[in-house]
Design a protein around this motif. Structure first.
Motif, PDB file in Angstrom:
ATOM      1  N   ASN A 187     -13.590 -27.844  21.325  1.00  0.00           N
ATOM      2  CA  ASN A 187     -13.562 -26.524  21.162  1.00  0.00           C
ATOM      3  C   ASN A 187     -14.388 -25.791  22.290  1.00  0.00           C
ATOM      4  OD1 ASN A 187     -12.182 -24.273  20.537  1.00  0.00           O
ATOM      5  ND2 ASN A 187     -13.449 -23.871  18.584  1.00  0.00           N
ATOM      6  N   PRO A 188     -15.713 -26.093  22.172  1.00  0.00           N
ATOM      7  CA  PRO A 188     -16.833 -25.326  23.007  1.00  0.00           C
ATOM      8  C   PRO A 188     -16.476 -25.807  24.485  1.00  0.00           C
ATOM      9  CG  PRO A 188     -17.971 -26.278  21.361  1.00  0.00           C
ATOM     10  CD  PRO A 188     -16.565 -26.655  21.165  1.00  0.00           C
ATOM     11  N   LEU A 189     -16.168 -26.919  24.796  1.00  0.00           N
ATOM     12  CA  LEU A 189     -15.808 -27.554  26.163  1.00  0.00           C
ATOM     13  C   LEU A 189     -14.451 -26.808  26.641  1.00  0.00           C
ATOM     14  CD1 LEU A 189     -17.473 -30.954  26.359  1.00  0.00           C
ATOM     15  CD2 LEU A 189     -18.383 -28.761  26.991  1.00  0.00           C
ATOM     16  N   GLY A 190     -13.509 -26.695  25.620  1.00  0.00           N
ATOM     17  CA  GLY A 190     -12.155 -26.228  26.133  1.00  0.00           C
ATOM     18  C   GLY A 190     -12.595 -24.678  26.631  1.00  0.00           C
ATOM     19  N   TRP A 191     -13.500 -23.953  26.119  1.00  0.00           N
ATOM     20  CA  TRP A 191     -13.944 -22.448  26.747  1.00  0.00           C
ATOM     21  C   TRP A 191     -14.587 -22.759  27.969  1.00  0.00           C
ATOM     22  CZ3 TRP A 191     -12.911 -17.855  26.648  1.00  0.00           C
ATOM     23  CH2 TRP A 191     -13.893 -16.863  27.241  1.00  0.00           C
TER      24      TRP A 191
END
Length: 153
Positions: A50-54
């Motif tokens: 999730n954060p690395l997708g951002w």
């Protein structure tokens, strides 16, 4: 006597003029450092997604938009309109905010993976964090100079 730029601040450059004016000279470094963030994050294991997708969204979105923005300015598609000066300021401000949030997320995830990750992956993540904050700085400087140009338009 101080040297002046090739374009007055009250107009928008076109053609090779984007390589000589104050805010527009940042297009190429923004593309380089944004592309490096994209490549480095994509080359490591994406965990947590999730954060690395951002971070991936921000780097890909800003890379594509900055490339399109460069092409529009180089082709003279703006026709030196005041609306494009406003749009330039708004886009680069949004990009600076996006990169700042992505950099903080990436730095936090990198700190969490400090003891767990392979040393090569950890160093790659650190490089991505550094390049992300450099991209943030470049977009922030571009935002300030675009605001000055918009004010003088």
């Amino acid at each position: 006597m101080a040297a002046t730029t090739a374009q007055p601040m009250g107009t928008l450059p076109s053609g090779l003029g984007i390589c000589t004016t104050a805010p527009d000279i940042f297009y190429l470094p923004e593309l380089v450092f944004g592309g490096l963030v994209w490549i480095l994050v994509a080359s490591t294991h994406v965990d947590p997604p999730n954060p690395l997708g951002w971070v991936m969204f921000v780097s890909v979105f800003c890379f594509i938009m900055t490339f399109l923005w460069t092409i529009i300015f180089a082709a003279g598609g703006h026709r030196s309109s005041a609306g494009w000066a406003v749009a330039d300021f708004v886009y680069h401000g949004l990009a600076a905010f996006f990169y700042l949030s992505a950099g903080v997320d990436l730095a936090y995830i990198t700190l969490l993976k400090k003891g767990d990750a392979d040393l090569k992956i950890y160093r790659t993540d650190i490089a991505a964090v550094v390049f992300c904050f450099v991209a943030t700085l470049l977009y922030f400087i571009h935002t300030i100079l675009s605001a000055i140009r918009w004010k003088n338009f």
